[in-house]
Design a protein around this motif. Structure first.
Motif, PDB file in Angstrom:
ATOM      1  N   SER A 149       4.170   5.854  -5.541  1.00  0.00           N
ATOM      2  CA  SER A 149       3.758   5.889  -6.823  1.00  0.00           C
ATOM      3  C   SER A 149       3.093   6.952  -7.334  1.00  0.00           C
ATOM      4  O   SER A 149       3.269   7.602  -8.389  1.00  0.00           O
ATOM      5  N   ALA A 150       1.831   6.860  -6.756  1.00  0.00           N
ATOM      6  CA  ALA A 150       0.689   7.680  -7.153  1.00  0.00           C
ATOM      7  C   ALA A 150       1.199   9.289  -6.962  1.00  0.00           C
ATOM      8  O   ALA A 150       0.903  10.137  -7.926  1.00  0.00           O
ATOM      9  N   VAL A 161       0.813  -1.164   0.113  1.00  0.00           N
ATOM     10  CA  VAL A 161       0.017   0.090   0.027  1.00  0.00           C
ATOM     11  C   VAL A 161       0.949   1.151   0.085  1.00  0.00           C
ATOM     12  O   VAL A 161       0.574   1.888  -0.801  1.00  0.00           O
ATOM     13  N   LEU A 162       1.994   1.318   0.858  1.00  0.00           N
ATOM     14  CA  LEU A 162       2.885   2.385   0.961  1.00  0.00           C
ATOM     15  C   LEU A 162       3.496   2.715  -0.519  1.00  0.00           C
ATOM     16  O   LEU A 162       3.562   3.734  -1.068  1.00  0.00           O
ATOM     17  N   LEU A 171      -4.012  11.536  -1.900  1.00  0.00           N
ATOM     18  CA  LEU A 171      -4.270  10.582  -0.795  1.00  0.00           C
ATOM     19  C   LEU A 171      -5.937  10.360  -0.812  1.00  0.00           C
ATOM     20  O   LEU A 171      -6.382   9.241  -0.511  1.00  0.00           O
ATOM     21  N   SER A 172      -6.580  11.452  -0.918  1.00  0.00           N
ATOM     22  CA  SER A 172      -8.146  11.433  -0.995  1.00  0.00           C
ATOM     23  C   SER A 172      -8.496  10.639  -2.195  1.00  0.00           C
ATOM     24  O   SER A 172      -9.480   9.690  -1.859  1.00  0.00           O
ATOM     25  N   ARG A 173      -7.875  10.890  -3.203  1.00  0.00           N
ATOM     26  CA  ARG A 173      -8.090   9.840  -4.369  1.00  0.00           C
ATOM     27  C   ARG A 173      -7.881   8.383  -4.078  1.00  0.00           C
ATOM     28  O   ARG A 173      -8.685   7.585  -4.249  1.00  0.00           O
ATOM     29  N   THR A 194       6.779  19.413 -11.144  1.00  0.00           N
ATOM     30  CA  THR A 194       7.675  19.856  -9.885  1.00  0.00           C
ATOM     31  C   THR A 194       7.073  19.118  -8.708  1.00  0.00           C
ATOM     32  O   THR A 194       6.130  18.447  -8.994  1.00  0.00           O
ATOM     33  N   ALA A 195       7.490  19.393  -7.625  1.00  0.00           N
ATOM     34  CA  ALA A 195       7.008  18.702  -6.300  1.00  0.00           C
ATOM     35  C   ALA A 195       5.646  19.112  -6.141  1.00  0.00           C
ATOM     36  O   ALA A 195       5.389  20.336  -6.273  1.00  0.00           O
ATOM     37  N   LEU A 196       4.802  18.339  -5.615  1.00  0.00           N
ATOM     38  CA  LEU A 196       3.624  18.438  -5.146  1.00  0.00           C
ATOM     39  C   LEU A 196       3.501  19.436  -3.835  1.00  0.00           C
ATOM     40  O   LEU A 196       4.310  19.207  -2.861  1.00  0.00           O
TER      41      LEU A 196
END
Length: 147
Positions: free
Chosen positions: A31-32, A25-26, A53-55, A42-44
């Motif tokens: 990867s998502a 899971v991690l 995470l919500s998705r 760029t970095a999120l």
């Protein structure tokens, strides 16, 4: 510490403890996030990480619902374990009372009086509760408070 660095350190811990389910899971969550970073270039930001995470959480909850309907208890237990792992990284969920207060304030701010104003109220509420409440729950409460 960013979410990605938290995931990396937790992946190491899961590898050392040979916890294959958590590790899987991690890695999927990591990867998502990395895929979205590649798309963006760029970095999120923390908000964008929360969106990812919500998705991931929403996908698992939908799968859980489908597996329950199909009476697949083996898959229900697997997905429930995945939800427990993802939920560790989600912000604290709002209570019904807190959610009702936010929605009531949005209704008052927008001057909503009928279901025609539903979209306007949702537009005010969703950014405030992103990742902290289920969209279907928000939707139902907005409909209840407007009508």
């Amino acid at each position: 510490m960013t979410l990605l660095s938290n995931l990396n350190s937790d992946i190491k811990v899961a590898m050392k403890s040979q916890d294959k389910e958590t590790l899987s899971v991690l890695r999927l969550m990591k990867s998502a996030i990395q895929n979205d970073e590649i798309k963006k270039g760029t970095a999120l930001s923390p908000e964008e990480e929360l969106t990812v995470l919500s998705r991931e959480m929403k996908q698992r909850k939908e799968s859980l619902h489908e597996f329950e309907k199909a009476n697949r208890q083996d898959l229900v237990e697997k997905v429930q374990g995945e939800i427990n792992v993802v939920s560790r990284y989600m912000p604290k969920q709002l209570t019904d009372a807190e959610l009702r207060d936010i929605i009531a304030a949005a209704v008052k701010t927008s001057g909503a009086t009928s279901m025609k104003d539903f979209g306007q109220v949702m537009g005010l509420v969703m950014p405030q509760v992103k990742g902290k409440a289920d969209g279907q729950q928000v939707n139902a409460l907005v409909k209840e408070l407007i009508s």
